[in-house]
Write an enzyme that holds these catalytic residues in place. Structure first.
Site, PDB file in Angstrom:
ATOM      1  N   GLY A  45       0.769  -1.246   0.000  1.00 30.90           N
ATOM      2  CA  GLY A  45       0.000   0.000   0.000  1.00 30.90           C
ATOM      3  C   GLY A  45       0.797   1.291   0.000  1.00 30.90           C
ATOM      4  N   GLU A  99       4.115   4.161   6.063  1.00 26.41           N
ATOM      5  CA  GLU A  99       2.855   3.421   5.960  1.00 26.41           C
ATOM      6  C   GLU A  99       1.820   4.231   5.191  1.00 26.41           C
ATOM      7  OE1 GLU A  99       1.222   0.930   5.990  1.00 26.41           O
ATOM      8  OE2 GLU A  99       1.493  -0.410   7.684  1.00 26.41           O
ATOM      9  N   ASP A 103      -4.740   1.569  10.768  1.00 26.86           N
ATOM     10  CA  ASP A 103      -6.140   1.332  11.144  1.00 26.86           C
ATOM     11  C   ASP A 103      -6.170   0.963  12.626  1.00 26.86           C
ATOM     12  OD1 ASP A 103      -8.759   0.678  11.378  1.00 26.86           O
ATOM     13  OD2 ASP A 103      -8.778  -0.887   9.861  1.00 26.86           O
ATOM     14  N   LYS A 131      -6.474   6.215  11.056  1.00 27.44           N
ATOM     15  CA  LYS A 131      -7.901   6.084  11.382  1.00 27.44           C
ATOM     16  C   LYS A 131      -8.152   6.165  12.875  1.00 27.44           C
ATOM     17  CE  LYS A 131      -9.282   2.951   7.687  1.00 27.44           C
ATOM     18  NZ  LYS A 131     -10.156   1.828   7.352  1.00 27.44           N
ATOM     19  N   PHE A 152     -13.671   3.432   5.093  1.00 28.05           N
ATOM     20  CA  PHE A 152     -12.778   2.650   4.239  1.00 28.05           C
ATOM     21  C   PHE A 152     -12.377   3.494   3.041  1.00 28.05           C
ATOM     22  CE2 PHE A 152     -11.505  -0.270   0.935  1.00 28.05           C
ATOM     23  CZ  PHE A 152     -10.647  -1.107   1.635  1.00 28.05           C
ATOM     24  N   VAL A 153     -11.079   3.634   2.822  1.00 29.16           N
ATOM     25  CA  VAL A 153     -10.602   4.510   1.762  1.00 29.16           C
ATOM     26  C   VAL A 153      -9.801   3.732   0.725  1.00 29.16           C
ATOM     27  CG1 VAL A 153     -10.589   6.602   3.172  1.00 29.16           C
ATOM     28  CG2 VAL A 153      -8.574   5.125   3.149  1.00 29.16           C
ATOM     29  N   ASP A 159      -5.836  -0.089  -1.667  1.00 27.49           N
ATOM     30  CA  ASP A 159      -6.667  -0.916  -2.528  1.00 27.49           C
ATOM     31  C   ASP A 159      -7.940  -1.399  -1.859  1.00 27.49           C
ATOM     32  OD1 ASP A 159      -5.151  -2.742  -0.749  1.00 27.49           O
ATOM     33  OD2 ASP A 159      -6.167  -4.297  -1.918  1.00 27.49           O
ATOM     34  N   ARG A 165      -5.419   0.977  -6.613  1.00 24.69           N
ATOM     35  CA  ARG A 165      -4.145   1.555  -6.153  1.00 24.69           C
ATOM     36  C   ARG A 165      -3.655   2.663  -7.070  1.00 24.69           C
ATOM     37  NH1 ARG A 165      -2.249  -1.825  -2.102  1.00 24.69           N
ATOM     38  NH2 ARG A 165      -2.554  -4.060  -2.372  1.00 24.69           N
TER      39      ARG A 165
HETATM   40  P1  IMP Z   1      -3.894  -2.318  10.902  1.00 21.75           P
HETATM   41  O1  IMP Z   1      -2.959  -3.399  11.349  1.00 21.75           O
HETATM   42  O2  IMP Z   1      -5.288  -2.537  11.377  1.00 21.75           O
HETATM   43  O3  IMP Z   1      -3.394  -0.942  11.292  1.00 21.75           O
HETATM   44  O4  IMP Z   1      -4.010  -2.418   9.330  1.00 21.75           O
HETATM   45  C1  IMP Z   1      -3.182  -1.708   8.525  1.00 21.75           C
HETATM   46  C2  IMP Z   1      -3.216  -2.164   7.076  1.00 21.75           C
HETATM   47  O5  IMP Z   1      -4.533  -2.534   6.621  1.00 21.75           O
HETATM   48  C3  IMP Z   1      -2.800  -0.982   6.226  1.00 21.75           C
HETATM   49  O6  IMP Z   1      -1.402  -0.946   6.055  1.00 21.75           O
HETATM   50  C4  IMP Z   1      -3.551  -1.210   4.936  1.00 21.75           C
HETATM   51  O7  IMP Z   1      -2.791  -2.017   4.077  1.00 21.75           O
HETATM   52  C5  IMP Z   1      -4.810  -1.941   5.358  1.00 21.75           C
HETATM   53  N1  IMP Z   1      -5.939  -0.983   5.486  1.00 21.75           N
HETATM   54  C6  IMP Z   1      -6.468  -0.498   6.624  1.00 21.75           C
HETATM   55  N2  IMP Z   1      -7.471   0.358   6.395  1.00 21.75           N
HETATM   56  C7  IMP Z   1      -7.593   0.429   5.034  1.00 21.75           C
HETATM   57  C8  IMP Z   1      -8.467   1.180   4.159  1.00 21.75           C
HETATM   58  O8  IMP Z   1      -9.344   1.967   4.562  1.00 21.75           O
HETATM   59  N3  IMP Z   1      -8.276   0.992   2.830  1.00 21.75           N
HETATM   60  C9  IMP Z   1      -7.330   0.156   2.319  1.00 21.75           C
HETATM   61  N4  IMP Z   1      -6.481  -0.551   3.101  1.00 21.75           N
HETATM   62  C10 IMP Z   1      -6.615  -0.422   4.451  1.00 21.75           C
HETATM   63 MG    MG Z   2      -0.298  -1.450   4.355  1.00 19.54          MG
END
Ligand code: IMP
Ligand code: MG
Length: 175
Positions: A45, A99, A103, A131, A152-153, A159, A165
Site C-alpha cells: 500500500g 505506511e 487502522d 484512522k 474505508f478509503v 486498494d 491503487r
Molecule cells: P492495521 O494493522 O489494522 O493498522 O491495518 C493496517 C493495514 O490494513 C494498512 O497498512 C492497509 O494495508 C490496510 N488498510 C487499513 N485500512 C484500510 C483502508 O481503509 N483501505 C485500504 N487498506 C486499508
Molecule cells: Mg499497508
C-alpha cells in the site's frame, strides 16, 4: 465510482495530498538533517506515498522495503519471518517506517517491536492516513498526514481487494 460491490466518493483531492506530502517531507528533512535515515516503506500500500515523499527529501538517505504478512497483527510469530526482503542490516540505523494507513495499528506495533529487536538506533513512523481506532489504541506515529474516521478509503496506493491503487486521489466508501 463503483468498484466491485462498493460505491466510492472523492475524499481527498490530488492537490491536498501533494501539499501534505510536501509538508511531511519538509518536516522529516528538518528533523533528520544530521542523520542518514533508512526509509522502510511497507508494501504494497505505501508504494506511491513512499515514492512521492522520499523524492522530496533532500537529506542523504537509504530505502529498503518490507512486506508484512497479513496474519502478523494477531500472531506473535518469529520476528524475522514477518520482514520479507530486508537487504541491509538495520542495526544502529535511524529507521523511518512509511505506511499508507494505520487502522488498528496492530501491524505497525509488531513491526516497530521487531525493528527495535534488530537493534535499530531509532524507529519512527510516517503515515499518510491514520484512522480513529489507531488513536484509540494510542498507536504512536510521529508524522501523520490526515487523521480520518473509521471510513474505508482507496486510491493513491490503497486498494480494495487489489483494485484502485492507481487512482490519483483518495476515495471513501459510502457508509
Ligand atoms: P492495521 O494493522 O489494522 O493498522 O491495518 C493496517 C493495514 O490494513 C494498512 O497498512 C492497509 O494495508 C490496510 N488498510 C487499513 N485500512 C484500510 C483502508 O481503509 N483501505 C485500504 N487498506 C486499508
Ligand atoms: Mg499497508
Amino acid at each position: 465510482m463503483k468498484i466491485k460491490d462498493l460505491e466510492f466518493q472523492p475524499f481527498i483531492s490530488k492537490s491536498k495530498i501533494q501539499h501534505k506530502v510536501r509538508e511531511l517531507a519538509e518536516q522529516i528533512a528538518e528533523d533528520y538533517s544530521d542523520k542518514t535515515p533508512v526509509f522502510l516503506p511497507v508494501l504494497n500500500g505505501a508504494f506511491i506515498f513512499a515514492a512521492e515523499l522520499i523524492k522530496q527529501i533532500e537529506v542523504p538517505c537509504k530505502v529498503s522495503f518490507v512486506k508484512v504478512s497479513s496474519y502478523m497483527g494477531t500472531h506473535s510469530s518469529g520476528q524475522l519471518k514477518t520482514l520479507i526482503g530486508l537487504e541491509e542490516s538495520l542495526f544502529n540505523q535511524h529507521i523511518i517506517i512509511v505506511e499508507d494507513i494505520i487502522d488498528t495499528g496492530l501491524t505497525l506495533k509488531k513491526l516497530v517491536d521487531d525493528l527495535n529487536g534488530l537493534g535499530a538506533k531509532s524507529v519512527e513512523v510516517v503515515a499518510l492516513l491514520r484512522k480513529l481506532p489507531a488513536r484509540e489504541n494510542n498507536i504512536p506515529a510521529k508524522y501523520v498526514g490526515f487523521e480520518i474516521e473509521k471510513e474505508f478509503v482507496l486510491g493513491y496506493g490503497l486498494d480494495y481487494d487489489g483494485l484502485g491503487r492507481n487512482l490519483k486521489e483518495i476515495y471513501k466508501a459510502d457508509a
